[in-house]
Design a protein around this motif. Structure first.
Motif, short mmCIF file in Angstrom:
data_model
loop_
_atom_site.label_atom_id
_atom_site.label_comp_id
_atom_site.label_asym_id
_atom_site.label_seq_id
_atom_site.Cartn_x
_atom_site.Cartn_y
_atom_site.Cartn_z
N LEU A 50 -56.93 -17.60 2.41
CA LEU A 50 -57.61 -18.96 2.79
C LEU A 50 -57.76 -18.32 4.34
CD1 LEU A 50 -55.24 -22.00 1.43
CD2 LEU A 50 -56.53 -19.94 0.45
N MET A 51 -59.10 -18.52 4.06
CA MET A 51 -59.99 -18.15 5.28
C MET A 51 -60.78 -20.09 5.28
SD MET A 51 -59.15 -15.60 6.65
CE MET A 51 -60.33 -14.68 7.32
N ALA A 52 -61.31 -19.92 6.66
CA ALA A 52 -62.26 -21.49 7.47
C ALA A 52 -63.11 -21.72 5.59
CB ALA A 52 -62.72 -20.88 8.64
N ASN A 53 -63.68 -20.40 5.27
CA ASN A 53 -65.02 -19.99 4.34
C ASN A 53 -65.09 -19.75 3.13
OD1 ASN A 53 -65.45 -17.88 5.50
ND2 ASN A 53 -68.06 -18.02 5.81
N HIS A 54 -64.21 -19.20 3.26
CA HIS A 54 -63.88 -18.57 1.80
C HIS A 54 -62.12 -18.29 1.62
CE1 HIS A 54 -63.51 -15.16 4.24
NE2 HIS A 54 -62.70 -14.72 3.46
N PHE A 55 -61.89 -18.19 -0.17
CA PHE A 55 -60.75 -17.43 -0.49
C PHE A 55 -60.69 -16.78 -1.41
CE2 PHE A 55 -61.89 -20.98 -3.29
CZ PHE A 55 -61.43 -20.13 -4.84
N HIS A 56 -59.51 -15.68 -1.28
CA HIS A 56 -59.37 -15.03 -2.22
C HIS A 56 -57.70 -14.82 -2.95
CE1 HIS A 56 -62.49 -12.09 -0.74
NE2 HIS A 56 -62.01 -12.37 0.41
N PHE A 57 -57.46 -15.15 -3.83
CA PHE A 57 -55.75 -14.79 -4.99
C PHE A 57 -55.90 -13.72 -5.59
CE2 PHE A 57 -56.44 -19.18 -3.91
CZ PHE A 57 -55.14 -19.91 -3.78
N PHE A 58 -55.38 -12.59 -6.20
CA PHE A 58 -54.65 -12.12 -7.21
C PHE A 58 -54.39 -12.35 -8.13
CE2 PHE A 58 -53.09 -7.35 -7.73
CZ PHE A 58 -53.38 -7.06 -9.21
N ILE A 59 -54.73 -12.59 -9.70
CA ILE A 59 -53.80 -13.23 -10.20
C ILE A 59 -53.54 -12.66 -11.49
CG2 ILE A 59 -54.06 -16.00 -8.82
CD1 ILE A 59 -56.81 -16.58 -12.15
N LYS A 60 -52.82 -13.27 -13.05
CA LYS A 60 -52.79 -12.59 -13.82
C LYS A 60 -52.55 -13.85 -14.69
CE LYS A 60 -50.81 -10.13 -17.66
NZ LYS A 60 -48.80 -9.72 -17.72
N VAL A 61 -53.80 -13.63 -15.38
CA VAL A 61 -54.11 -15.20 -16.37
C VAL A 61 -52.96 -15.07 -17.59
CG1 VAL A 61 -55.11 -16.41 -17.74
CG2 VAL A 61 -56.11 -15.05 -15.45
N ASN A 62 -52.08 -15.69 -18.02
CA ASN A 62 -51.25 -16.38 -18.82
C ASN A 62 -51.23 -16.95 -20.20
OD1 ASN A 62 -49.65 -14.08 -17.64
ND2 ASN A 62 -48.51 -15.85 -16.27
N ASN A 63 -52.61 -17.93 -19.29
CA ASN A 63 -53.04 -19.28 -20.64
C ASN A 63 -54.79 -19.09 -20.29
OD1 ASN A 63 -53.56 -22.05 -21.83
ND2 ASN A 63 -51.68 -22.29 -22.13
N VAL A 64 -55.23 -18.83 -20.84
CA VAL A 64 -56.70 -18.32 -20.57
C VAL A 64 -56.98 -19.85 -20.61
CG1 VAL A 64 -59.30 -18.00 -21.19
CG2 VAL A 64 -57.39 -16.00 -21.50
N THR A 65 -57.11 -20.55 -21.49
CA THR A 65 -57.48 -21.88 -21.83
C THR A 65 -56.85 -23.00 -21.00
OG1 THR A 65 -58.14 -22.31 -24.22
CG2 THR A 65 -57.07 -24.36 -23.31
N GLY A 66 -55.23 -22.60 -20.73
CA GLY A 66 -54.98 -24.26 -18.94
C GLY A 66 -55.14 -23.60 -17.90
N PHE A 67 -55.85 -22.13 -17.30
CA PHE A 67 -56.35 -21.63 -16.28
C PHE A 67 -57.39 -22.50 -16.71
CE2 PHE A 67 -59.27 -18.30 -14.18
CZ PHE A 67 -58.71 -18.37 -13.51
N GLU A 68 -58.68 -22.51 -17.60
CA GLU A 68 -60.02 -22.53 -17.28
C GLU A 68 -59.94 -24.29 -16.87
OE1 GLU A 68 -61.49 -20.70 -20.45
OE2 GLU A 68 -61.85 -19.25 -20.14
N ASN A 69 -59.15 -25.05 -17.81
CA ASN A 69 -58.88 -26.23 -17.09
C ASN A 69 -58.14 -26.59 -16.26
OD1 ASN A 69 -60.19 -27.09 -20.05
ND2 ASN A 69 -58.00 -27.06 -21.29
N LYS A 72 -60.68 -25.68 -13.64
CA LYS A 72 -61.51 -26.57 -12.99
C LYS A 72 -61.30 -27.87 -12.33
CE LYS A 72 -62.31 -29.45 -16.40
NZ LYS A 72 -62.89 -29.94 -17.93
N ASN A 73 -60.00 -28.54 -12.61
CA ASN A 73 -59.65 -29.33 -12.41
C ASN A 73 -59.10 -29.13 -10.86
OD1 ASN A 73 -60.01 -31.51 -14.52
ND2 ASN A 73 -57.97 -30.78 -15.33
N PHE A 74 -58.61 -28.55 -10.89
CA PHE A 74 -58.51 -28.20 -8.95
C PHE A 74 -59.56 -28.45 -7.81
CE2 PHE A 74 -58.62 -24.16 -6.17
CZ PHE A 74 -57.96 -24.20 -4.98
N PHE A 75 -60.57 -27.01 -8.25
CA PHE A 75 -61.64 -27.52 -7.52
C PHE A 75 -62.42 -28.96 -7.35
CE2 PHE A 75 -62.29 -22.91 -8.37
CZ PHE A 75 -62.14 -22.78 -7.16
#
Length: 171
Positions: A50-69, A72-75
Motif C-alpha cells: 500500500l503506497m500513499a496514492n496506489h496499491f498492489h495485491f497478488f492474489i489467486k481468485v478461488n470464487n469469482v462471484t464472491g470476489f467480484e461482489n 465492489k463492496n470493499f471499494f
C-alpha cells in the motif's frame, strides 16, 4: 477478458487524478481490515503493498462471484469511510481496479518482488524493505500467523534465503 476461477492476478489501482488514497496511518490499517473482510474469503493473497496514492495485491481468485461482489463492496466501504472522515465527495479511486493475469512461475516470483520493492521508489529507498509497514514483505520474515499465503511463495522461491536474495537483487 474476465477474471476466472482459480486464476492468479495482479490487482492494482491508484487515487483519482493520482491523488492520495491514504491520508493518515490509520487509513492503511482500515484499508487492510476492509480488504480482509470483503475480499479475503474469496481469494488467497501472496503479496501486497500500500503506497500513499496506489496499491498492489497478488492474489489467486478461488470464487469469482464472491470476489467480484467482495471487491465492489470493499471499494464502496473504504471510499464511503474516507469521504465521511475527510469531508470529501466523489470518487477516491481512478476508475475500476485494474488486473493482469499472472500465468507462469517466473512471473509469480518477479511480481512478488516487484510489489514488495515499491517503497524503494520513495525516500524510503535507503531503508530496509522490512521496515516499510504497509507491505506483506515483513510477514515473510516473522513466524507470526498472517493472512498471506507465505508457504506457497516460499515454494516458488525455494527458501526464505532465496526469497530475501531475490528482493535484494531485483530493481
Amino acid at each position: 477478458m474476465k477474471i476466472e476461477e482459480n486464476s492468479y492476478c495482479h490487482i492494482y489501482n491508484r487515487g483519482n487524478n493520482k491523488g492520495l488514497i491514504f491520508f493518515h496511518e490509520e487509513n492503511y490499517f482500515y484499508f487492510l481490515e476492509r480488504f480482509k473482510k470483503y475480499v479475503c474469503p474469496h481469494v488467497e493473497i501472496f503479496a501486497y503493498c500500500l503506497m500513499a496514492n496506489h496499491f498492489h495485491f497478488f492474489i489467486k481468485v478461488n470464487n469469482v462471484t464472491g470476489f467480484e461482489n467482495g471487491i465492489k463492496n470493499f471499494f464502496i466501504s473504504y471510499t464511503k469511510s474516507i469521504n465521511q472522515s475527510y469531508a470529501r465527495v466523489g470518487s477516491l479511486f481512478q476508475g475500476r481496479y485494474k488486473w493482469k493475469k499472472v500465468d507462469s512461475e517466473s512471473y509469480f516470483t518477479r511480481l512478488v518482488t516487484y510489489i514488495h520493492q515499491n517503497p524503494k521508489s520513495l525516500s524510503f529507498a535507503n531503508k530496509q524493505l522490512q521496515d516499510y509497514k504497509y507491505s506483506s514483505y515483513k510477514d515473510y520474515l516473522n513466524k507470526e500467523a498472517t493472512f498471506i499465503n507465505t508457504k506457497v511463495v516460499f515454494e516458488w522461491f525455494g527458501s526464505l534465503d532465496e526469497f530475501i536474495a531475490a528482493h535484494n537483487t531485483y530493481d
